[in-house]
Scaffold this motif. Structure first.
Motif, mmCIF file in Angstrom:
data_model
loop_
_atom_site.group_PDB
_atom_site.id
_atom_site.type_symbol
_atom_site.label_atom_id
_atom_site.label_comp_id
_atom_site.label_asym_id
_atom_site.label_seq_id
_atom_site.Cartn_x
_atom_site.Cartn_y
_atom_site.Cartn_z
ATOM 1 N N TYR A 205 121.744 25.222 57.821
ATOM 2 C CA TYR A 205 121.569 25.145 59.268
ATOM 3 C C TYR A 205 120.690 23.941 59.593
ATOM 4 N N PRO A 206 120.926 23.327 60.761
ATOM 5 C CA PRO A 206 120.076 22.192 61.138
ATOM 6 C C PRO A 206 118.631 22.637 61.364
ATOM 7 N N MET A 207 117.712 21.730 61.127
ATOM 8 C CA MET A 207 116.291 22.015 61.282
ATOM 9 C C MET A 207 115.885 21.864 62.747
ATOM 10 N N THR A 208 116.512 22.689 63.567
ATOM 11 C CA THR A 208 116.238 22.689 65.006
ATOM 12 C C THR A 208 116.072 24.140 65.453
ATOM 13 N N GLY A 209 115.608 24.321 66.652
ATOM 14 C CA GLY A 209 115.500 25.673 67.199
ATOM 15 C C GLY A 209 116.856 26.353 67.239
ATOM 16 N N ALA A 210 117.881 25.592 67.612
ATOM 17 C CA ALA A 210 119.237 26.147 67.646
ATOM 18 C C ALA A 210 119.706 26.526 66.239
ATOM 19 N N GLY A 211 119.314 25.730 65.256
ATOM 20 C CA GLY A 211 119.677 26.033 63.872
ATOM 21 C C GLY A 211 119.009 27.314 63.387
ATOM 22 N N LEU A 212 117.753 27.500 63.771
ATOM 23 C CA LEU A 212 117.028 28.720 63.403
ATOM 24 C C LEU A 212 117.674 29.940 64.063
ATOM 25 N N ILE A 213 117.993 29.815 65.336
ATOM 26 C CA ILE A 213 118.650 30.930 66.043
ATOM 27 C C ILE A 213 119.995 31.236 65.400
ATOM 28 N N ARG A 214 120.745 30.204 65.035
ATOM 29 C CA ARG A 214 122.047 30.401 64.384
ATOM 30 C C ARG A 214 121.867 31.102 63.034
ATOM 31 N N CYS A 215 120.853 30.729 62.295
ATOM 32 C CA CYS A 215 120.571 31.352 60.998
ATOM 33 C C CYS A 215 120.317 32.846 61.165
ATOM 34 N N TYR A 216 119.440 33.190 62.095
ATOM 35 C CA TYR A 216 119.145 34.607 62.332
ATOM 36 C C TYR A 216 120.365 35.354 62.864
ATOM 37 N N THR A 217 121.131 34.709 63.720
ATOM 38 C CA THR A 217 122.343 35.349 64.271
ATOM 39 C C THR A 217 123.343 35.645 63.157
ATOM 40 N N MET A 218 123.549 34.690 62.261
ATOM 41 C CA MET A 218 124.511 34.878 61.175
ATOM 42 C C MET A 218 124.042 35.941 60.173
ATOM 43 N N ALA A 219 122.748 36.218 60.149
ATOM 44 C CA ALA A 219 122.197 37.196 59.206
ATOM 45 C C ALA A 219 122.194 38.621 59.746
ATOM 46 N N ILE A 220 122.568 38.810 60.996
ATOM 47 C CA ILE A 220 122.525 40.151 61.590
ATOM 48 C C ILE A 220 123.327 41.188 60.798
ATOM 49 N N PRO A 221 124.542 40.875 60.311
ATOM 50 C CA PRO A 221 125.260 41.886 59.515
ATOM 51 C C PRO A 221 124.496 42.327 58.261
ATOM 52 N N PHE A 222 123.779 41.402 57.639
ATOM 53 C CA PHE A 222 122.971 41.749 56.471
ATOM 54 C C PHE A 222 121.813 42.656 56.886
ATOM 55 N N PHE A 223 121.224 42.342 58.031
ATOM 56 C CA PHE A 223 120.122 43.148 58.549
ATOM 57 C C PHE A 223 120.597 44.560 58.880
#
Length: 184
Positions: free
Chosen positions: A131-149
């Motif tokens: 993911y890009p090292m931006t706020g949007a990249g961080l949000i995308r990372c957490y969003t993509m991890a929701i199924p794991f959570f």
């Protein structure tokens, strides 16, 4: 003649259950490692060090066996995963007497699972380059991890009470008082 204490017996059993849960076929993040650690923290409130060691040792043990079929034992987010597991136990140390009641236990499980999710996925964002090292990249990372959570949370909510119930019953039997050695 030396006997295993209930604490040592519970530690070993929960360690094996936690590690083994990663070695059998399972949905992503639906394992018993954190549930086993939560149970130990609930039962043995004064053993913070052992409670912290349990998930780390279970992960190291299972990572060793998993790495036998992988190119490397270490991975880029390993430190964040292990740190997240340790920090997930903080809610269980905060108000130990309250853990005798169901609602504070549930709150601690939810908080612990959330802490692990936040820390481990911060590691994914920082270390994996996915993911890009931006706020949007961080949000995308957490969003993509929701199924794991969702899977982790389900495992923690389902397995913690089951393991707690089973471990309380086994410990009540005094079954753990086995001889581990004899002095001459």
């Amino acid at each position: 003649m030396k006997k295993i204490t209930s604490e040592t017996f519970a530690f070993i059993v929960l360690l094996v259950i936690g590690a083994a849960s990663r070695l059998v076929v399972h949905d992503w993040n639906f394992t018993a490692i954190m549930a086993a650690s939560y149970v130990f923290a609930i039962l043995f409130k004064d053993s913070k060090t052992k409670a912290l060691m349990l998930p780390v040792l279970a992960m190291l043990l299972s990572d060793f066996f998993i790495s036998l079929n992988a190119p490397s034992f270490f991975h880029s987010t390993m430190a964040f995963v292990y740190l997240g597991m340790g920090l997930a136990l903080v809610p269980f140390f905060a108000n130990r007497k309250a853990l005798d009641r169901s609602l504070p236990r549930i709150a601690a499980i939810l908080a612990g699972s959330s802490i692990f999710f936040l820390v481990s996925n911060l590691g994914v964002w920082l270390m994996d380059g996915m993911y890009p090292m931006t706020g949007a990249g961080l949000i995308r990372c957490y969003t993509m991890a929701i199924p794991f959570f969702q899977n982790q949370l389900a495992a923690d909510i389902v397995l913690t009470p089951l393991l707690l119930f089973a471990m309380k019953r086994v410990l009540a039997l005094d079954f753990f008082q086995v001889v581990i050695g004899e002095r001459n």
